[in-house]
Design an enzyme around this catalytic site. Sequence first.
Site, short mmCIF file in Angstrom:
data_model
loop_
_atom_site.label_atom_id
_atom_site.label_comp_id
_atom_site.label_asym_id
_atom_site.label_seq_id
_atom_site.Cartn_x
_atom_site.Cartn_y
_atom_site.Cartn_z
N ARG A 183 0.71 -1.22 -0.07
CA ARG A 183 0.05 0.12 -0.01
C ARG A 183 0.71 1.21 0.04
O ARG A 183 1.99 1.39 0.53
CB ARG A 183 -0.92 0.11 1.03
N HIS A 184 0.50 2.61 -0.84
CA HIS A 184 1.25 3.53 -0.92
C HIS A 184 1.49 4.09 0.79
O HIS A 184 0.83 3.84 1.62
CB HIS A 184 0.51 4.61 -1.35
N GLU A 219 -7.28 3.55 -5.90
CA GLU A 219 -8.14 3.41 -4.67
C GLU A 219 -9.59 3.25 -5.00
O GLU A 219 -9.99 3.85 -6.05
CB GLU A 219 -7.78 4.40 -3.68
#
EC number: 5.4.2.11
Length: 230
Positions: A8-9, A87
């Site tokens: 995940r970022h 997202e």
Amino acid sequence: MVKLVFARHGESEWNKANLFTGWADVDLSEKGTQQAIDAGKLIKEAGIEFDQAYTSVLKRAIKTTNLALEASDQLWVPVEKSWRLNERHYGGLTGKNKAEAAEQFGDEQVHIWRRSYDVLPPNMDRDDEHSAHTDRRYASLDDSVIPDAENLKVTLERALPFWEDKIAPALKDGKNVFVGAHGNSIRALVKHIKGLSDDEIMDVEIPNFPPLVFEFDEKLNVVSEYYLGK
């Protein structure tokens, strides 16, 4: 065994400010930049070597992917970007402070919008500054597929073709794959990979750090699942 690493970022500026982000193209915070670098260091320490990487078309995931690959001495690895890994689109909640939204709509309603599998938040207005309909990165898409709001169910429906067309075939070919994406697009794919029920996925959280690793056999059965460094 082949490996799939989900990152995940790192923390974004809007994560830091407790705002609903969705498809808004928000940058990494200073902390998020370091998290991405640290993710790459963990990958290097684990000795994981990638053959292919995928990410979304949002800068926080793109930068996380590049920083993690660089920190693991694998910046040369091919990276393919796709809107299907974006997202979840938070619709009319985009840009709102989560605490203020709870005050405006009520805790229970906001909780349902955030955590239910199939309840949609309010649509984003087409003239909103964050609307994807006027964003040229989506110009090649039919306007009808560009969302105005998404729940996790819809997020999975648009991410699944990318899994079936790109990620799964790469894994079946024996390639180790890196996916730099987002909390809910990763959750959606984890639901599919593990065969979780609509209720079970509600309890799954994907942190900004560290990366999540799946190891598969040749038939893409999950052999192991773990977070790097834990």
